[in-house]
Scaffold this active site. Structure first.
Site, PDB file in Angstrom:
ATOM      1  N   GLY A 130      67.307  56.233  11.298  1.00 36.91           N
ATOM      2  CA  GLY A 130      66.129  57.091  11.134  1.00 36.91           C
ATOM      3  C   GLY A 130      66.516  58.555  11.243  1.00 36.91           C
ATOM      4  N   HIS A 131      67.249  58.892  12.315  1.00 39.97           N
ATOM      5  CA  HIS A 131      67.701  60.283  12.477  1.00 39.97           C
ATOM      6  C   HIS A 131      68.638  60.680  11.335  1.00 39.97           C
ATOM      7  CE1 HIS A 131      67.220  59.026  16.856  1.00 39.97           C
ATOM      8  NE2 HIS A 131      66.418  60.066  16.782  1.00 39.97           N
ATOM      9  N   GLN A 180      58.439  65.813  28.460  1.00 36.76           N
ATOM     10  CA  GLN A 180      57.598  64.953  27.627  1.00 36.76           C
ATOM     11  C   GLN A 180      57.516  63.515  28.152  1.00 36.76           C
ATOM     12  OE1 GLN A 180      60.262  65.674  24.086  1.00 36.76           O
ATOM     13  NE2 GLN A 180      59.668  63.587  23.566  1.00 36.76           N
TER      14      GLN A 180
HETATM   15  O1  PAF Z   1      61.079  62.864  18.486  1.00 40.34           O
HETATM   16  C1  PAF Z   1      61.874  63.224  19.375  1.00 40.34           C
HETATM   17  O2  PAF Z   1      63.020  62.770  19.470  1.00 40.34           O
HETATM   18  C2  PAF Z   1      61.419  64.258  20.396  1.00 40.34           C
HETATM   19  O3  PAF Z   1      60.082  64.095  20.704  1.00 40.34           O
HETATM   20  C3  PAF Z   1      61.734  65.705  19.963  1.00 40.34           C
HETATM   21  C4  PAF Z   1      60.980  66.113  18.726  1.00 40.34           C
HETATM   22  C5  PAF Z   1      63.217  65.867  19.730  1.00 40.34           C
HETATM   23  C6  PAF Z   1      61.317  66.664  21.101  1.00 40.34           C
HETATM   24  O4  PAF Z   1      61.993  66.381  22.276  1.00 40.34           O
END
Ligand code: PAF
Length: 287
Positions: free
Chosen positions: A36-37, A61
């Site tokens: 995905g990345h 988060q």
């Molecule tokens: O989707 C993620 O991996 C995270 O929420 C992000 C956008 C890198 C922020 O920490």
């Protein structure tokens, strides 16, 4: 490929790239990279002169009792994968570099963050929007790439970027799935073999929704009910939420028209997984 840990160094490198007239594509991540990345990175590589990716497991988060401490971290593997798709710079700051003692500033987006994952994870989006703003300010990208799997995150970031004139174009890329349909996620690594099989209920329930829509069903409640029934049949799965919402403003859609997002979060053991589909009414004139 360069690895940068200091904010001042990253800012200097970005300024240098700008002075050289090079566009910057940016893929923010928390590491534990998967296809995905890599799909985001490949697209960013193709569209920009330089490609920067961040690897930072952002503590703000994660809620209390969530998986901040156990979140998979594997810098060596990530470094190889990122180099393989042509990342020029990995920005990998420490927690104290990003949030030094006395840190006190947070960014909040109203409305869009209240439903779906926002309800189940209070404070989560505040942490995401704060860190993404900081990363945008440090990296100064021209384009930033996010996956549709975290659709709510992506459109919250889109809203914030427009509201705060942050600059980058936000590009949302399709979900990448395993051959059997499971959406790729760093958290899939937590699943045992049995749980991995059970996790297929997420994509199966979305398929069911798609079939119902294809047959003409337009009542969001009936669709959610059928999805819930399917998930209930899997003993290892516990539904967190199933939502049918307008894809722009994320408000609940009882009668489906235009483009909707069908999204769900399901716990498989201690692992919370999310998945979604975007569905557009073929008779809709909305683009
Ligand atoms: O989707 C993620 O991996 C995270 O929420 C992000 C956008 C890198 C922020 O920490």
């Amino acid at each position: 490929m360069e690895i940068i840990a200091r904010i001042s160094r990253m800012q200097a490198r970005s300024q240098q790239l700008k002075r050289e007239g090079k566009s910057i594509g940016f893929v923010p991540t928390m590491g534990a990279l998967h296809e995905g990345h890599l799909s985001l990175m490949r697209r960013a590589r193709a569209e920009n002169d330089s490609l920067i990716s961040s690897i930072f497991v952002n503590p703000t988060q994660f809620g209390p009792g969530e998986d901040y401490k156990t979140y998979p971290r594997n810098m060596d593997q990530d470094r190889k994968l990122a180099a393989g798709v042509g990342v020029d710079i990995i920005f990998a700051p420490s927690v104290t570099e990003m949030y030094p003692e006395g840190y006190a500033t947070y960014i909040e987006v109203d409305g869009l963050t209240e439903g779906l994952c926002g309800r189940a994870r209070p404070g989560h989006f505040r942490g995401v929007t704060t860190v993404v703003t900081k990363l945008f300010n440090i990296v100064r990208p021209d384009r930033a790439y996010f996956g549709q799997k975290d659709y709510q995150q992506a459109i919250v970031i889109k809203r914030m970027t427009a509201d705060l004139h942050l600059g980058p174009e936000i590009i949302i890329m399709p979900i990448i799935r395993e051959p059997d349909g499971l959406a790729m996620s760093s958290r899939n690594r937590y699943l045992s073999k049995e749980q991995r099989q059970a996790a297929l209920v997420l994509s199966h329930s979305l398929k069911k929704a798609e079939e119902m829509l294809g047959r003409g069903e337009r009542d969001g409640e009936i669709i959610k009910d059928q999805m819930a029934q399917l998930i209930q049949q899997e003993p290892l799965a516990e539904t967190d939420y199933i939502s049918v919402v307008d894809s722009d403003d994320l408000t609940e859609s009882t009668e489906i028209k235009g483009q909707v997002l069908i999204a769900l979060a399901v716990r498989i053991g201690r692992t919370r997984l999310i998945d979604n589909i975007l569905w557009k009414d073929p008779n809709s004139t909305k683009i």
